[in-house]
Motif scaffolding. Structure first.
Motif, PDB file in Angstrom:
ATOM      1  N   ASP A  16       0.807  -1.219   0.000  1.00  0.00           N
ATOM      2  CA  ASP A  16       0.000   0.000   0.000  1.00  0.00           C
ATOM      3  C   ASP A  16       0.840   1.268   0.000  1.00  0.00           C
ATOM      4  O   ASP A  16       0.287   2.380   0.129  1.00  0.00           O
ATOM      5  CB  ASP A  16      -0.953   0.003   1.201  1.00  0.00           C
ATOM      6  CG  ASP A  16      -2.162  -0.890   0.964  1.00  0.00           C
ATOM      7  OD1 ASP A  16      -2.432  -1.215  -0.206  1.00  0.00           O
ATOM      8  OD2 ASP A  16      -2.833  -1.272   1.943  1.00  0.00           O
ATOM      9  N   ALA A  17       2.146   1.122  -0.184  1.00  0.00           N
ATOM     10  CA  ALA A  17       2.999   2.297  -0.358  1.00  0.00           C
ATOM     11  C   ALA A  17       2.648   3.044  -1.635  1.00  0.00           C
ATOM     12  O   ALA A  17       3.107   4.173  -1.842  1.00  0.00           O
ATOM     13  CB  ALA A  17       4.471   1.877  -0.379  1.00  0.00           C
ATOM     14  N   ASP A  18       1.806   2.433  -2.478  1.00  0.00           N
ATOM     15  CA  ASP A  18       1.435   3.105  -3.726  1.00  0.00           C
ATOM     16  C   ASP A  18       0.584   4.362  -3.483  1.00  0.00           C
ATOM     17  O   ASP A  18       0.326   5.124  -4.416  1.00  0.00           O
ATOM     18  CB  ASP A  18       0.706   2.152  -4.668  1.00  0.00           C
ATOM     19  CG  ASP A  18      -0.551   1.524  -4.058  1.00  0.00           C
ATOM     20  OD1 ASP A  18      -0.987   1.980  -2.978  1.00  0.00           O
ATOM     21  OD2 ASP A  18      -1.097   0.582  -4.655  1.00  0.00           O
ATOM     22  N   PHE A  19       0.198   4.603  -2.233  1.00  0.00           N
ATOM     23  CA  PHE A  19      -0.595   5.805  -1.961  1.00  0.00           C
ATOM     24  C   PHE A  19       0.200   7.075  -2.249  1.00  0.00           C
ATOM     25  O   PHE A  19      -0.379   8.136  -2.493  1.00  0.00           O
ATOM     26  CB  PHE A  19      -1.071   5.815  -0.503  1.00  0.00           C
ATOM     27  CG  PHE A  19      -0.027   6.259   0.484  1.00  0.00           C
ATOM     28  CD1 PHE A  19       0.071   7.599   0.846  1.00  0.00           C
ATOM     29  CD2 PHE A  19       0.857   5.345   1.049  1.00  0.00           C
ATOM     30  CE1 PHE A  19       1.046   8.020   1.754  1.00  0.00           C
ATOM     31  CE2 PHE A  19       1.832   5.757   1.944  1.00  0.00           C
ATOM     32  CZ  PHE A  19       1.917   7.094   2.305  1.00  0.00           C
ATOM     33  N   VAL A  20       1.538   6.976  -2.248  1.00  0.00           N
ATOM     34  CA  VAL A  20       2.356   8.162  -2.508  1.00  0.00           C
ATOM     35  C   VAL A  20       2.176   8.658  -3.943  1.00  0.00           C
ATOM     36  O   VAL A  20       2.485   9.816  -4.245  1.00  0.00           O
ATOM     37  CB  VAL A  20       3.851   7.882  -2.223  1.00  0.00           C
ATOM     38  CG1 VAL A  20       4.063   7.489  -0.778  1.00  0.00           C
ATOM     39  CG2 VAL A  20       4.388   6.795  -3.157  1.00  0.00           C
ATOM     40  N   ALA A  21       1.661   7.778  -4.820  1.00  0.00           N
ATOM     41  CA  ALA A  21       1.437   8.195  -6.213  1.00  0.00           C
ATOM     42  C   ALA A  21       0.472   9.367  -6.283  1.00  0.00           C
ATOM     43  O   ALA A  21       0.549  10.196  -7.199  1.00  0.00           O
ATOM     44  CB  ALA A  21       0.892   7.022  -7.031  1.00  0.00           C
ATOM     45  N   GLY A  22      -0.420   9.435  -5.311  1.00  0.00           N
ATOM     46  CA  GLY A  22      -1.415  10.493  -5.320  1.00  0.00           C
ATOM     47  C   GLY A  22      -0.843  11.884  -5.137  1.00  0.00           C
ATOM     48  O   GLY A  22      -1.531  12.883  -5.404  1.00  0.00           O
ATOM     49  N   PHE A  23       0.406  11.973  -4.684  1.00  0.00           N
ATOM     50  CA  PHE A  23       1.000  13.284  -4.452  1.00  0.00           C
ATOM     51  C   PHE A  23       1.379  13.994  -5.746  1.00  0.00           C
ATOM     52  O   PHE A  23       1.552  15.206  -5.748  1.00  0.00           O
ATOM     53  CB  PHE A  23       2.232  13.156  -3.553  1.00  0.00           C
ATOM     54  CG  PHE A  23       1.904  12.702  -2.155  1.00  0.00           C
ATOM     55  CD1 PHE A  23       0.812  13.231  -1.477  1.00  0.00           C
ATOM     56  CD2 PHE A  23       2.678  11.743  -1.525  1.00  0.00           C
ATOM     57  CE1 PHE A  23       0.504  12.812  -0.194  1.00  0.00           C
ATOM     58  CE2 PHE A  23       2.378  11.318  -0.240  1.00  0.00           C
ATOM     59  CZ  PHE A  23       1.289  11.855   0.430  1.00  0.00           C
ATOM     60  N   TRP A  24       1.550  13.231  -6.836  1.00  0.00           N
ATOM     61  CA  TRP A  24       1.937  13.895  -8.087  1.00  0.00           C
ATOM     62  C   TRP A  24       1.156  13.437  -9.314  1.00  0.00           C
ATOM     63  O   TRP A  24       1.233  14.053 -10.357  1.00  0.00           O
ATOM     64  CB  TRP A  24       3.442  13.721  -8.342  1.00  0.00           C
ATOM     65  CG  TRP A  24       3.844  12.338  -8.726  1.00  0.00           C
ATOM     66  CD1 TRP A  24       3.813  11.792  -9.975  1.00  0.00           C
ATOM     67  CD2 TRP A  24       4.363  11.313  -7.865  1.00  0.00           C
ATOM     68  NE1 TRP A  24       4.272  10.494  -9.947  1.00  0.00           N
ATOM     69  CE2 TRP A  24       4.626  10.177  -8.658  1.00  0.00           C
ATOM     70  CE3 TRP A  24       4.634  11.251  -6.492  1.00  0.00           C
ATOM     71  CZ2 TRP A  24       5.135   9.006  -8.119  1.00  0.00           C
ATOM     72  CZ3 TRP A  24       5.151  10.079  -5.966  1.00  0.00           C
ATOM     73  CH2 TRP A  24       5.383   8.979  -6.783  1.00  0.00           C
ATOM     74  N   MET A  25       0.371  12.393  -9.200  1.00  0.00           N
ATOM     75  CA  MET A  25      -0.376  11.903 -10.360  1.00  0.00           C
ATOM     76  C   MET A  25      -1.746  12.566 -10.462  1.00  0.00           C
ATOM     77  O   MET A  25      -2.374  12.853  -9.437  1.00  0.00           O
ATOM     78  CB  MET A  25      -0.588  10.389 -10.256  1.00  0.00           C
ATOM     79  CG  MET A  25       0.587   9.556 -10.655  1.00  0.00           C
ATOM     80  SD  MET A  25       0.109   7.805 -10.627  1.00  0.00           S
ATOM     81  CE  MET A  25       1.571   7.073 -11.363  1.00  0.00           C
TER      82      MET A  25
END
Length: 340
Positions: free
Chosen positions: A38-47
Motif C-alpha cells: 500500500d505504499a502506492d498511496f504516494v502516487a497520489g501526491f503527483w499523479m
C-alpha cells in the motif's frame, strides 16, 4: 482489504514467523511487512486522479513487485537484527508470505488488483468480500491486541496466533461459498427473465456477506439490483440504467476518460447532473441502493469539475447513512423487504 485489517493480520503472521526470537517487535514487523504494497498511496501526491486510480493496487500489488521487494526487505531485516538467530532465508520467507497474503487478499475485493503488472494491465477481482468486512477483520484485530497484551512467554500466545490467522481463512471460504450460491441463483433468474447481458458481476453490499449487489448488462445499459442469500427463490428486483455512451463522443480520446474506462473494466454509465457530465463506475455499488434503488452510484466522477473528485472511491460508501439506513441494510441482508 482495508489497511487496519492488513496490519492486524500481518501482525499475527509476524508473531507466527518470528515469535520469541524478536519479542513483541514481531507484531510490528508483521504489520509493517503486510502494509508494504500500500505504499502506492504516494502516487497520489503527483499523479492526476484518473491515473492514481490505476496506480493504486497496480505495480506494488504485482508478482514482479513481490519478487523484487522481498530480498531487499529481508536484507534490511537481517541488518537491523544481526544479533538475533534469524537467517536470511527465514527473513525472505517471512516477507514473501506477508506481501503475497496482502496482494492475494486484495484480489477478493471489487477494486481490481494488477497481479501481472507491468506486463499486463489485466485487473483481478473476485468480488467475494467487501473491502471492510467486520466479520473478517474482527478476529485478527482481536488476536493482535491480545498478543500485544499477553506476556511473551505465556502459553496462551499460540492460541491467539491460530485464532487470528485461521478464522479469517474460514470466513473467506464461507464467503466464497456464498458467492457461488448468489451467482448460481442470479444467473438462473436472468435466464428465466430473458435478460440479455454480456457483462456480469456480483459483489457484497457494505459490511456483510449476505446481501449482494448484482450488475448485468451490455453496451446499451445495465440491470442493477440486490439479492440476499435468504431471499425467496427467483426474487430479485432490477433497476435499469442506460449506459448513454454517446455523451462521451466529444471527449472519448481525452486521457482522463480513457483512464476511467479502463479502470471501470467497462462497467460504467454516463449521465448529467445539472450542467456537469458524470462518469459512474458501477463496480462500487449504489449509495443506499438496498433502500432507494434509483440512488446515485458510489463512484461518480465529475468530468467537467475535476476539483470535486477528491476521495472519489470513498465519498459515497456511507453517504446518507443513519440508524434507519443501517437497519434497512440489516433487514435486506436477512432476506426481509425483498421484491421482484
Amino acid at each position: 482489504m482495508d489497511s487496519i485489517t492488513h496490519f492486524a493480520l500481518g501482525a499475527c503472521i509476524g508473531e507466527a514467523f518470528l515469535d520469541k526470537k524478536i519479542g513483541k517487535k514481531a507484531l510490528l514487523w508483521g504489520g509493517l511487512a503486510q502494509s508494504i504494497p500500500d505504499a502506492d498511496f504516494v502516487a497520489g501526491f503527483w499523479m492526476p486522479l484518473s491515473e492514481e486510480l490505476l496506480a493504486h493496487r497496480g505495480f506494488t500489488h504485482s508478482i514482479l513487485f513481490l519478487v523484487l521487494i522481498t530480498p531487499l526487505m529481508a536484507l534490511l531485516g537481517r541488518a537491523l537484527h544481526r544479533d538475533l538467530p534469524i537467517s536470511l532465508n527465514r527473513w525472505m520467507f517471512f516477507f514473501g508470505i506477508e506481501i503475497m497474503v496482502h496482494i492475494f487478499l486484495d484480489g477478493f475485493n471489487n477494486y481490481g488488483t494488477g497481479w501481472l503488472e507491468p506486463f499486463s494491465h489485466c485487473r483481478f477481482s473476485f468480488n467475494t468480500i467487501y473491502v471492510a468486512d467486520p466479520f473478517f477483520s474482527f478476529w485478527p484485530a482481536l488476536a493482535a491486541i491480545a498478543l500485544l497484551l499477553i506476556p511473551i512467554m505465556s502459553p496462551k500466545r499460540p492460541f491467539w496466533i491460530k485464532l487470528g490467522i485461521i478464522l479469517p481463512i474460514v470466513y473467506l471460504g464461507y464467503a466464497t461459498l456464498n458467492k457461488l450460491k448468489i451467482d448460481r441463483d442470479t444467473r438462473t433468474i436472468l435466464a428465466k427473465r430473458e435478460i440479455p447481458y454480456t457483462r456480469y458481476f456480483t459483489t457484497p453490499a457494505p459490511l456483510n456477506n449476505w446481501l449482494w449487489y448484482v450488475v448485468a448488462g451490455n453496451d446499451s445499459g445495465y440491470h442493477v439490483g440486490f439479492r440476499s442469500l435468504f431471499d425467496p427463490p427467483g426474487t430479485l428486483h432490477f433497476e435499469y440504467f442506460p449506459r448513454q455512451d454517446e455523451l462521451l463522443d466529444t471527449i472519448r480520446d481525452h486521457p482522463e476518460v480513457k483512464d476511467l474506462i479502463r479502470f471501470s473494466q467497462e462497467f460504467y454509465t454516463v449521465e448529467k447532473y445539472g450542467d456537469s457530465l458524470v462518469f459512474n463506475d458501477l463496480r462500487f455499488g449504489q449509495i443506499i441502493g438496498w433502500k432507494d434503488p434509483r440512488e446515485k452510484f458510489v463512484f461518480h466522477y465529475y468530468l467537467q469539475h475535476p476539483e470535486s473528485n477528491e476521495l472519489v472511491v470513498q465519498r459515497g460508501r456511507f453517504a446518507r447513512w443513519d440508524k434507519e439506513i443501517a437497519l434497512a441494510l440489516l433487514r435486506r441482508a436477512i432476506g426481509k423487504d425483498a421484491r421482484d
